[in-house]
Structures are given as structure tokens and as C-alpha cells.
Scaffold this motif. Structure first.
Motif, short mmCIF file in Angstrom:
data_model
loop_
_atom_site.label_atom_id
_atom_site.label_comp_id
_atom_site.label_asym_id
_atom_site.label_seq_id
_atom_site.Cartn_x
_atom_site.Cartn_y
_atom_site.Cartn_z
N UNK A 294 0.86 -1.18 0.00
CA UNK A 294 0.00 0.00 0.00
C UNK A 294 0.90 1.23 0.00
N UNK A 295 0.69 2.07 -1.02
CA UNK A 295 1.56 3.22 -1.19
C UNK A 295 0.81 4.30 -1.95
N UNK A 296 0.69 5.48 -1.35
CA UNK A 296 0.11 6.64 -2.01
C UNK A 296 -1.27 6.36 -2.61
N UNK A 297 -2.18 5.90 -1.75
CA UNK A 297 -3.57 5.65 -2.11
C UNK A 297 -3.72 4.63 -3.23
N UNK A 298 -2.89 3.61 -3.20
CA UNK A 298 -3.03 2.52 -4.15
C UNK A 298 -2.49 1.24 -3.52
N UNK A 299 -2.94 0.12 -4.03
CA UNK A 299 -2.47 -1.18 -3.57
C UNK A 299 -1.88 -1.93 -4.76
N UNK A 300 -0.69 -2.45 -4.57
CA UNK A 300 0.01 -3.18 -5.63
C UNK A 300 -0.01 -4.67 -5.30
N UNK A 301 -0.57 -5.47 -6.18
CA UNK A 301 -0.68 -6.91 -5.95
C UNK A 301 0.51 -7.68 -6.52
N UNK A 302 1.15 -7.15 -7.55
CA UNK A 302 2.30 -7.84 -8.13
C UNK A 302 3.55 -7.43 -7.36
N UNK A 303 3.78 -8.11 -6.24
CA UNK A 303 4.91 -7.85 -5.36
C UNK A 303 5.71 -9.13 -5.22
N UNK A 304 7.01 -9.06 -5.48
CA UNK A 304 7.88 -10.22 -5.40
C UNK A 304 8.99 -9.97 -4.39
N UNK A 305 9.43 -11.03 -3.73
CA UNK A 305 10.60 -10.92 -2.87
C UNK A 305 11.85 -10.86 -3.75
N UNK A 306 12.86 -10.16 -3.27
CA UNK A 306 14.12 -10.01 -4.01
C UNK A 306 15.24 -10.57 -3.15
N UNK A 307 15.91 -11.60 -3.66
CA UNK A 307 17.02 -12.20 -2.92
C UNK A 307 18.36 -11.63 -3.36
N UNK A 308 18.48 -11.26 -4.63
CA UNK A 308 19.73 -10.73 -5.17
C UNK A 308 19.42 -9.40 -5.87
N UNK A 309 19.67 -8.29 -5.17
CA UNK A 309 19.31 -6.98 -5.72
C UNK A 309 20.07 -6.67 -7.00
N UNK A 310 21.35 -7.02 -7.07
CA UNK A 310 22.15 -6.70 -8.25
C UNK A 310 21.59 -7.42 -9.48
N UNK A 311 21.33 -8.71 -9.35
CA UNK A 311 20.79 -9.48 -10.47
C UNK A 311 19.41 -8.98 -10.85
N UNK A 312 18.58 -8.70 -9.84
CA UNK A 312 17.21 -8.27 -10.12
C UNK A 312 17.19 -6.91 -10.81
N UNK A 313 18.06 -6.00 -10.34
CA UNK A 313 18.09 -4.66 -10.94
C UNK A 313 18.58 -4.70 -12.38
N UNK A 314 19.31 -5.75 -12.75
CA UNK A 314 19.79 -5.88 -14.12
C UNK A 314 18.72 -6.44 -15.04
N UNK A 315 17.97 -7.43 -14.54
CA UNK A 315 17.00 -8.13 -15.39
C UNK A 315 15.63 -7.46 -15.41
#
Length: 724
Positions: A441-462
Motif C-alpha cells: 500500500x503506497x500513495x492511495x493505491x495497492x500493488x498486488x504484483x509484489x515479489x521478494x528479491x534475494x539478489x538486488x544486483x541481479x534483479x536490478x539488471x534483469x
């Protein structure tokens, strides 16, 4: 077509698959037992996912570990097929996999020995859990495995606890092995021993018994002082290095008389010691030789000795020198020669070597006589027999694991298939997918597509290749480790929304709330409507920024000139009457020039507007809206085109690939589906809304007057052009 492909096509034609269209691709529907029985026939190219990790999922970790047969942290297609095939073989009807959690006893197929053993183990679990044969087995029945095993019964793990025997000798032996080797956890939860700890204990016990036997000799050459030999060796070891040092120094002095002065302490050393309070325990004193060094000099045992070593040498004299060198053991010996010292060393050497050979193990905790009795007894054979009996009783234990696996597969396997073979849980919105971590929940909205991130570097690249507007957050909750998540914003206005440092609330799948702080934003278009207004917002933001810069620069310039003028006026003499008119640094001529320039600018803008208005009104009435529409498209068209192309390629695949998945298709997130994944704040149906705001800004007529003035100017220009 090759013969192999023809055979494959024939087999596949025996089952009629059903597909549904979602996410821009065809997905197989898994709705009945026949779909599972023929799953191995489905072309892997039609599977949505080829492998997924066992961690970071909203999926039971124990079930995931059971599916991961090779333990590499990934669930692959062959492992899925093996699990499905095994379930179809072990169940009377595979339709049970699509039903509510719970495995009835009657549902277990018993057409072979494995099935009979599974059913027998399941029946025993029901009995231990206090259930009847009509009650279904649940995953919760296996939560505490220690309840399913009694310490009074063999359970097949090869660990023997004291409750398995009534022999007091074996019970004591088990306790002694645990004391010296450490206990091994039994399936019942109690601690016992296994074959490894039993073998280690007897090896150490045998070595210690043999060592004691080697040192227990009555030979005077081995024990020159009998029972007091051990105590004498301790006193001998305390001074051996220092006595050796003294006699070596004396030998060097005999070798060369010039060495005597150098081998004795220098006078300057005593001068240093003289300047402070000296103690016999000082390291500087202890480092000095035992006595004065001279060629062939004996070692004094009473007077003339280094005070730091007096106590140790007295103990050595009483426990070693006098008993070994005195004729009756009571003779007072005041000096020790080199030959006497060498004789003492030879007499104690055998004992010292025996001590150096002492086994380094924990069984020394036990008495030597007890160890001797253990080694010579038959306790080892008795414990080995118990371990063998326990290992032979592994049928229930092994089948218990299989029953647990079947119960877990009955509850979880179809859920995994609907997130692996297809993504029906994600696209059909009946259940959240196993990769959806919760709701942000952020700024009067709800986001359902939320994933856990184990490797920030890899995730930020892909992840940016997904085409989604992404918000990375660090989530914190008291008593929990911090959690990294990424949320896809697929609806609403985000022009000025996400900046690092903003806070929101994240609710995980268990309903627990976490404080979420934005750490990174990947900006992408969210909708075509947003892209339409984006150029105007950027222009407005640019104009506002320029006005702020201009106002700030003018304010700073005036402040600087005013300050400079006041300072100059205070410092300079009175100005003559004919001086130019300057008020506090304010130049009237320059100010007039600025107004002249502004007048020219306004005139130029007015001329341009007049030309535009004249051209506009020269058109027919129906052409004017088309021109305005064309102008809007000219401004917003490129932004809308770029947004359309980005939204067209927006897909889930890169987000999952960044987390270790192998997605086998382009799982699109189109605009309607994206709108469903991000909820915006809306008033409830039927809610009443009051527009009376007591703190609303007061309305002023200036805006209406400006609009009216512009209309009048336009009308005047139109009338003027009509007359001319």
C-alpha cells in the motif's frame, strides 16, 4: 514426419487437452485426473515454466524440498513429472489432488507391497494422532515427528537410546558414550548413540587402556621414584630449560675463557634494574641465568641462585635431586654437576616419553579401571545388536516419510502445477500466485504484483526488461529480518509519486504488516493516458523551474546590490547635488531598460498570438477542432507512441527470471490486466460526499477576469480581421 514423432503424435492424440488464452499466450488447463495422468505427454515447449527456485516462494518449504529430489535448490520438469506419476500410482483416484486438503486412508492404493506398507504406516499415524480410520490425514499430523516415534520402540534410524534396553550395564555404557562422545538425536527426540559414536568410543578406550598398561610397569628404570615419579617429572619439567641453559653457558666458558664475561649479565643491565623497584617475579630478573657462569662450575642449589627461580629450584631439589642422588633419599645436596644433571635426565626420560604418548581423547574422564572393564567386557557386542535391531525396523520410518510426502502432494502439488505448467493462479485471479509475496500500500493505491528479491544486483539488471514501473522497497518489522521486495505499479498517476525515502506499508501473505521504505525506482510508462499529459506536465514543470530560478536570481541580485549600496553609502562621503539618481543600489535607467525589453517581448508574443488567432479564425468552424486535435497529437503523439510500445512488451518473465525462474513464454501484462493488479483509492458505492471544505482557498475573480479579457481580445481581433 519421422517415425518417433509420429508415435509421439499418436500417443498425444489419446488425450484431449484444454487450453485457455491469457497473458497473450495459450495455457493448458489442469482440471481433472486425466490431465495429470497424461502430463508427461504434454510438449515441454507448452509449459509456462521450466524450473523455479525452492526458496523465496509463498509455498510450503518442506513440500518444495521433497519435490527437489536432487537437492540443488531448483524444481525442474523431470522432478514435477516424477511427483505427478508417483501420486497417480499411490492414489486410488488422482481426482483427490483437486479436492480439499486431506488424505483418507481408503484413498491409498494397495495393489502392491509399497501400497500396503504405505497404508499400514498411515493407519499407525492415525492411531498415534488419536484419529479414526475414517478421518483424513492432514499435514499438521506430521508437524512433530517425535510424537510419531516412541523412545521405547525401534524406529529404524540406527540410534539407540537407553529406553530400548533393561540391561543396567548397557544403560550405563550408553550414558558413558554420550558423556564422552556426545549424544546423537533419535527420531523420538531423545539422545542416544549410533554405530559411529560406539566405534569411536571403543577405539579411544582401547588406546587409553593400552597407554595405562605401558605406564603401569613396576620396573625402576621406568618409574625410578615409584608413585612419586609423576610429581617429580612435573618439578623437573618446570626447570629443565633453565638448567640446560646454565650448563650450556658453562660449557661455552670452558671452550673459550673469553666467553665468560659475555655469557654473564652485563653490568649495565643491573644499572637499569637499580633504578626501579625490583621483584623476584619481574620478567627481566627471570631472564637472567640461574647462577654465575664459569668454566666447569656446578649449579648451586642453595645460595648464589637467581631469586626468580628459587621456589622452583627448591621444589626440584626436594622432589628430584635428593631422592635420585642422595644415598638414603635424605642427604642434603648443595650443588648439582653436569654429570649429575645428565644422570637425572636419563632416569626420567622413559616416563616423560610415556606422558608424551598420552592419547588425546575425552575418555580420560572415566576411571582407568572402568575403561579396562569396558574394553574386556561384552558391552560393545550388546550395543551393536541393538543398533542392528533398530536398523531392521526401518519399514515404518521409511514409509512414514512416504506417507507425509503423499499428504503434502495432495495438498500442494496442483497449486504448484498451476504456477509452473501454467500461470492460471496469476491470470485467473482466483488465488494469488506462489511468487506474489503480498500487497504493498503506497500513495492511495495497492500493488498486488509484489515479489521478494534475494539478489538486488541481479534483479536490478534483469527486471527493467519487464517494461513495468518498478518500486524497490526495504521492509522492516520488529523481531524479523529485513525483507527486500519489488512492486510493479500498473495503474494510476506516477509522475511525482515514487522517490527514494517514501514510506508505505507491506502486508505479507500471512497478513502481517511491514514498514516499507522506497529504495529505488525504475521509471516506465503506466498508461497511454498518462503519456498523453506527460509533455504538458514536463513543460509546466520546466516553466515553473525557470520562474523559480529567475525569481531566486533576481532576489539574490537585488539583495546583493542593496547590501553593497548600503555599505558604500555608509563608507563614502556625501555625494554632490549633480550626482545621478541612485536609490540604495537601484538604477532607474537600468530598470527602465528592463521594462522596455519586457514590453517588446509582450508585443512580440501578442503579434504571434494575433497571427495564430487570425489564421485560426480564417478556417471554417468545423476545421478548428481538427487543427486543435492535430496540435495535441503533435505534442503528445511521440510520448503516447513510446508508451504504447512499452506497454505492448510489458511482461512478467524478466521479473521471475531475475529471481531464478526459467520462464518459457512471454507472459504479458496488458493494460486491462495491469489495472486489475494495482488498485486505486475509490469511494465506496453509495457513499455521500460533502464538498464543503472549511479550509478551501478563497475563490478570487482574477482567473475569470483574465479568461474574459482573452475572449474579448480574441473577439476584437476576429472583428478587426473581418473588417479588413
Amino acid at each position: 514426419m519421422p517415425q518417433g514423432e509420429q508415435a509421439l503424435a499418436t500417443i498425444q492424440s489419446q488425450h484431449k487437452w484444454r487450453f485457455f488464452r491469457s497473458g497473450g499466450f495459450d495455457q493448458v488447463a489442469l482440471d481433472c485426473a486425466a490431465d495429470l495422468q497424461h502430463l508427461h505427454e504434454l510438449d515441454p515447449k507448452l509449459w509456462t515454466v521450466l524450473n523455479c527456485p525452492t526458496t523465496g516462494l509463498e509455498f510450503d518449504h518442506r513440500t518444495a524440498a521433497l519435490l527437489d529430489s536432487d537437492g540443488d535448490g531448483q524444481i525442474r520438469v523431470p522432478e514435477i513429472l516424477a511427483a505427478v506419476r508417483w501420486c497417480c500410482e499411490r492414489l486410488q483416484d488422482a481426482e483427490l489432488l483437486f479436492q480439499a486438503p486431506g488424505l483418507p486412508l481408503a484413498a491409498i492404493a494397495e495393489q502392491d507391497a509399497e501400497g500396503l506398507n504405505l497404508k499400514a504406516a498411515a493407519r499407525k499415524v492415525l492411531d498415534i494422532a488419536g484419529k479414526t480410520p475414517a478421518d483424513p490425514l492432514q499435514v499438521e499430523d506430521f508437524a512433530d515427528m517425535t510424537l510419531l516415534f516412541s523412545p521405547h520402540h525401534f524406529n529404524g534410524d540406527g540410534v539407540v537410546v537407553s529406553e530400548l534396553t533393561t540391561d543396567p550395564e548397557l544403560i550405563q555404557l550408553i550414558a558413558e558414550i554420550k558423556q564422552t562422545q556426545g549424544g546423537v538425536l533419535d527420531r523420538s527426540g531423545a539422545e542416544g548413540i549410533n554405530s559411529e559414536s560406539l566405534e569411536a568410543f571403543y577405539q579411544q578406550a582401547t588406546a587409553v587402556v593400552d597407554w595405562h598398561a605401558a605406564g603401569g610397569s613396576a620396573d625402576p628404570l621406568f618409574c625410578p621414584l615409584g608413585e612419586k615419579t609423576a610429581e617429580a617429572v612435573v618439578a623437573f619439567e618446570a626447570v629443565k630449560a633453565k638448567v640446560d641453559d646454565f650448563f650450556v653457558r658453562c660449557q661455552l666458558a670452558a671452550f673459550d675463557h673469553r666467553a665468560s664475561d659475555a655469557l654473564n649479565p652485563a653490568v649495565t643491565l643491573y644499572e637499569v634494574l637499580a633504578n626501579k623497584a625490583i621483584s623476584s617475579t619481574d620478567p627481566e630478573v627471570a631472564a637472567l641465568p640461574l647462577a654465575a657462569v664459569a668454566a666447569g662450575a656446578p649449579l648451586p642449589l642453595e645460595g648464589g641462585m637467581n631469586p626468580a627461580w628459587t621456589s622452583a629450584m627448591t621444589d626440584f631439589k626436594q622432589k628430584v635431586v635428593e631422592p635420585l642422588l642422595g644415598a638414603d633419599g635424605k642427604q642434603n645436596i648443595s650443588h648439582l654437576t653436569l654429570q649429575q644433571w645428565q644422570h637425572i635426565c636419563q632416569q626420567l626420560e622413559s616416563w616423560r616419553l610415556w606422558q608424551l604418548a598420552k592419547p588425546d581423547c575425552s575418555v580420560h574422564q572415566l576411571d582407568a579401571e572402568r575403561l579396562k572393564a569396558i574394553v574386556s567386557g561384552d558391552g560393545k557386542a550388546g550395543l551393536e545388536a541393538l543398533i542392528t535391531q533398530d536398523l531392521a525396523a526401518s519399514v515404518f520410518a521409511d514409509n512414514l516419510d512416504a506417507v507425509e510426502k503423499l499428504v503434502r502432494y495432495q495438498r500442494d502439488l496442483v497449486t504448484l502445477l498451476r504456477n509452473f505448467v501454467s500461470l492460471s493462479d496469476f491470470y485467473q485471479s482466483k488465488h494469488k500466485a506462489i511468487f506474489q509475496a503480498g500487497t504493498l500500500f503506497l500513495d492511495q493505491r495497492s500493488c498486488e504484483l509484489v515479489l521478494k528479491v534475494s539478489d538486488m544486483a541481479r534483479h536490478a539488471t534483469m527486471a527493467p526488461f519487464s517494461g513495468c514501473y518498478l518500486v524497490y522497497c526495504t521492509c522492516e518489522r520488529q523481531g524479523e529480518a529485513p525483507l527486500q521486495i519489488v512492486a510493479a505499479l500498473t495503474g494510476g498517476d506516477v509522475d511525482e509519486l515514487m522517490v527514494p525515502g517514501r514510506n508505505g506499508v507491506f502486508y505479507d501473505r500471512e497478513g502481517r504488516d511491514w514498514r516499507a521504505m522506497v529504495t529505488k525506482v525504475v521509471v516506465q510508462p503506466v498508461s497511454i493516458g498518462q503519456a498523453f499529459w506527460s509533455p504538458y506536465k514536463r513543460v509546466a514543470a520546466f516553466i515553473e523551474a525557470q520562474l523559480q530560478k529567475f525569481a531566486a536570481s533576481r532576489d539574490k541580485d537585488i539583495e546583493a546590490k542593496t547590501t553593497s549600496g548600503v555599505t558604500s553609502a555608509a563608507a563614502a562621503p556625501a555625494a554632490p547635488a549633480s550626482a545621478p539618481t541612485v536609490v540604495a543600489g537601484f538604477d532607474i535607467a537600468k530598470f527602465a531598460g528592463i521594462f522596455a525589453a519586457m514590453g517588446l517581448a509582450v508585443g512580440a508574443i501578442g503579434t504571434a498570438l494575433a497571427a495564430v488567432v487570425s489564421g485560426l479564425f480564417s478556417l471554417l468552424w468545423w476545421q478548428i477542432p481538427l487543427v486543435i486535435l492535430g496540435l495535441l497529437l503533435l505534442i503528445s503523439g511521440p510520448s503516447m507512441l513510446m508508451a504504447f510500445l512499452t506497454l505492448r512488451r510489458r511482461n512478467l518473465g524478466p521479473l521471475l527470471d531475475a529471481n531464478g525462474w526459467a520462464v518459457n513464454t512471454r507472459a504479458k501484462i496488458n493494460v486491462p490486466f495491469g489495472a486489475a493488479l494495482t488498485g486505486l483509492a475509490r469511494l465506496p458505492a453509495g457513499a455521500k460526499r460533502s464538498l464543503a471544505d472549511p479550509f478551501a482557498e478563497k475563490k478570487r475573480p482574477w482567473g475569470s477576469l483574465v479568461v474574459l479579457l482573452l475572449v474579448l481580445i480574441a473577439a476584437g481581433v476576429f472583428w478587426w480581421f473581418r473588417l479588413n
